[in-house]
Enzyme design. Structure first.
Site, PDB file in Angstrom:
ATOM      1  N   GLU A  82       1.041  -0.912  -0.089  1.00 54.52           N
ATOM      2  CA  GLU A  82      -0.329  -0.240  -0.165  1.00 54.52           C
ATOM      3  C   GLU A  82       0.804   1.328  -0.172  1.00 54.52           C
ATOM      4  O   GLU A  82       1.321   1.184   0.807  1.00 54.52           O
ATOM      5  CB  GLU A  82      -1.035  -0.032   1.160  1.00 54.52           C
ATOM      6  CG  GLU A  82      -2.081  -1.283   1.631  1.00 54.52           C
ATOM      7  CD  GLU A  82      -2.641  -1.273   0.073  1.00 54.52           C
ATOM      8  OE1 GLU A  82      -2.717  -0.290  -0.666  1.00 54.52           O
ATOM      9  OE2 GLU A  82      -3.836  -2.048  -0.395  1.00 54.52           O
ATOM     10  N   ARG A  92     -18.119   0.031   5.084  1.00 52.54           N
ATOM     11  CA  ARG A  92     -19.150  -0.954   3.783  1.00 52.54           C
ATOM     12  C   ARG A  92     -19.790  -1.766   4.862  1.00 52.54           C
ATOM     13  O   ARG A  92     -20.961  -1.961   4.674  1.00 52.54           O
ATOM     14  CB  ARG A  92     -17.801  -1.281   3.271  1.00 52.54           C
ATOM     15  CG  ARG A  92     -18.902  -2.680   2.009  1.00 52.54           C
ATOM     16  CD  ARG A  92     -17.348  -3.605   0.950  1.00 52.54           C
ATOM     17  NE  ARG A  92     -16.703  -4.022   1.995  1.00 52.54           N
ATOM     18  CZ  ARG A  92     -16.255  -5.018   1.609  1.00 52.54           C
ATOM     19  NH1 ARG A  92     -17.556  -6.006   2.648  1.00 52.54           N
ATOM     20  NH2 ARG A  92     -15.006  -6.203   3.098  1.00 52.54           N
ATOM     21  N   CYS A 145      -8.762  -0.850   8.194  1.00 52.88           N
ATOM     22  CA  CYS A 145      -6.645  -1.049   7.594  1.00 52.88           C
ATOM     23  C   CYS A 145      -6.050   0.387   7.553  1.00 52.88           C
ATOM     24  O   CYS A 145      -4.970   0.856   7.252  1.00 52.88           O
ATOM     25  CB  CYS A 145      -6.842  -1.932   6.208  1.00 52.88           C
ATOM     26  SG  CYS A 145      -7.282  -3.992   7.237  1.00 52.88           S
ATOM     27  N   HIS A 169      -1.140  -5.119   2.081  1.00 52.50           N
ATOM     28  CA  HIS A 169      -2.349  -6.042   2.580  1.00 52.50           C
ATOM     29  C   HIS A 169      -2.099  -7.643   1.868  1.00 52.50           C
ATOM     30  O   HIS A 169      -1.390  -7.895   0.593  1.00 52.50           O
ATOM     31  CB  HIS A 169      -3.907  -5.694   1.469  1.00 52.50           C
ATOM     32  CG  HIS A 169      -4.576  -4.579   2.131  1.00 52.50           C
ATOM     33  ND1 HIS A 169      -4.847  -3.203   1.797  1.00 52.50           N
ATOM     34  CD2 HIS A 169      -5.565  -5.354   2.952  1.00 52.50           C
ATOM     35  CE1 HIS A 169      -5.732  -2.969   2.946  1.00 52.50           C
ATOM     36  NE2 HIS A 169      -6.064  -3.985   4.053  1.00 52.50           N
TER      37      HIS A 169
HETATM   38  N1  PCA Z   1      -8.885  -6.180   6.696  1.00 47.83           N
HETATM   39  C1  PCA Z   1      -9.882  -5.066   6.678  1.00 47.83           C
HETATM   40  C2  PCA Z   1      -8.719  -4.876   8.593  1.00 47.83           C
HETATM   41  C3  PCA Z   1      -9.011  -6.367   9.449  1.00 47.83           C
HETATM   42  C4  PCA Z   1      -8.106  -6.621   8.232  1.00 47.83           C
HETATM   43  O1  PCA Z   1      -7.607  -7.632   7.883  1.00 47.83           O
HETATM   44  C5  PCA Z   1      -9.550  -3.655   6.083  1.00 47.83           C
HETATM   45  O2  PCA Z   1      -8.828  -3.606   4.817  1.00 47.83           O
HETATM   46  O3  PCA Z   1      -9.443  -2.533   6.798  1.00 47.83           O
END
Ligand code: PCA
Length: 217
Positions: A82, A92, A145, A169
């Protein structure tokens, strides 16, 4: 003398899942030594109220040199580095405590965005060389996140200038993807290899690669 710390963060399961690959990866890396650094892992709650507080406590407790926050992004095919955290929450779905904030700032009056301080292009090149699917990403979403990524960048800039950090991610695990028809998954072992290589790269690399990484999305 104690080794400098790399803090590796994952998240607990959410959205009806019983497992979160980010927590599994963090758990597998906990206690390892990479490049003379000690890896220390922790799992954050999927809670808008709690996650930033726990993050701040962990930074104060461990004084890490590097912070790698991991989260699950179901539906993505690749490990995503990211680039940007934005000052926006637009949930969401509700978090694990039932909160669903819509169109609020992560930090009232804060900068519109923060950028990762990790050498993302070098990290991606290293994963590519290892055959681990990865990409750069311009959006960490607008859920917990992104909130944690924003707080991390803010706390590093304001209170922990010795540290670098950012957000990665990861896709669903294959057993999760199975329950979402046609969606991609990635084996845990491959994600662990990828995140380990990314940490190793970040510790060795102060200046990112000067190569194009732009995209249309
Ligand atoms: N993914 C979520 C929050 C916790 C996670 O593992 C996100 O992408 O916001």
């Amino acid at each position: 003398m104690n080794r400098p710390v790399v803090l590796v963060l994952g998240f607990e399961p959410f959205a009806g899942e019983t497992i979160n690959p980010s927590a599994e990866i963090a758990g597998q890396l906990d206690g390892l030594a990479i490049g003379g650094h000690q890896l220390v892992s922790s799992v954050l709650p999927v809670s808008f109220a709690e996650a930033p507080m726990q993050l701040a406590e962990l930074l104060d407790r461990h004084h890490p040199e590097l912070v790698i926050a991991l989260g699950q992004a179901g539906g993505r095919k690749q490990i995503s580095f990211e680039r940007v955290a934005i000052n926006l929450i637009d949930a969401r779905i509700a978090d694990n405590t039932g909160l669903q904030p819509i169109d609020v700032e992560v930090l009232r009056g804060g900068p519109g965005a923060y950028f990762s301080s990790l050498p993302l292009k070098a990290m991606q090149a290293d994963l590519q060389a290892l055959g681990v699917p990865s990409s750069l990403s311009l959006s960490a979403g607008s859920f917990v996140c992104n909130q944690v990524f924003y707080w991390l960048a803010h706390l590093l800039a304001s209170e922990h200038p010795q540290a670098r950090g950012g957000f990665i991610h990861v896709p669903w695990l294959p057993e999760q993807a199975e329950r979402h028809a046609g969606e991609p998954g990635m084996p845990l072992a491959q994600m662990v290899v990828g995140v380990r290589a990314a940490i190793d790269c970040a510790l060795r690399t102060r200046t990112d690669l000067d190569v194009a990484g732009g995209s249309t999305h």
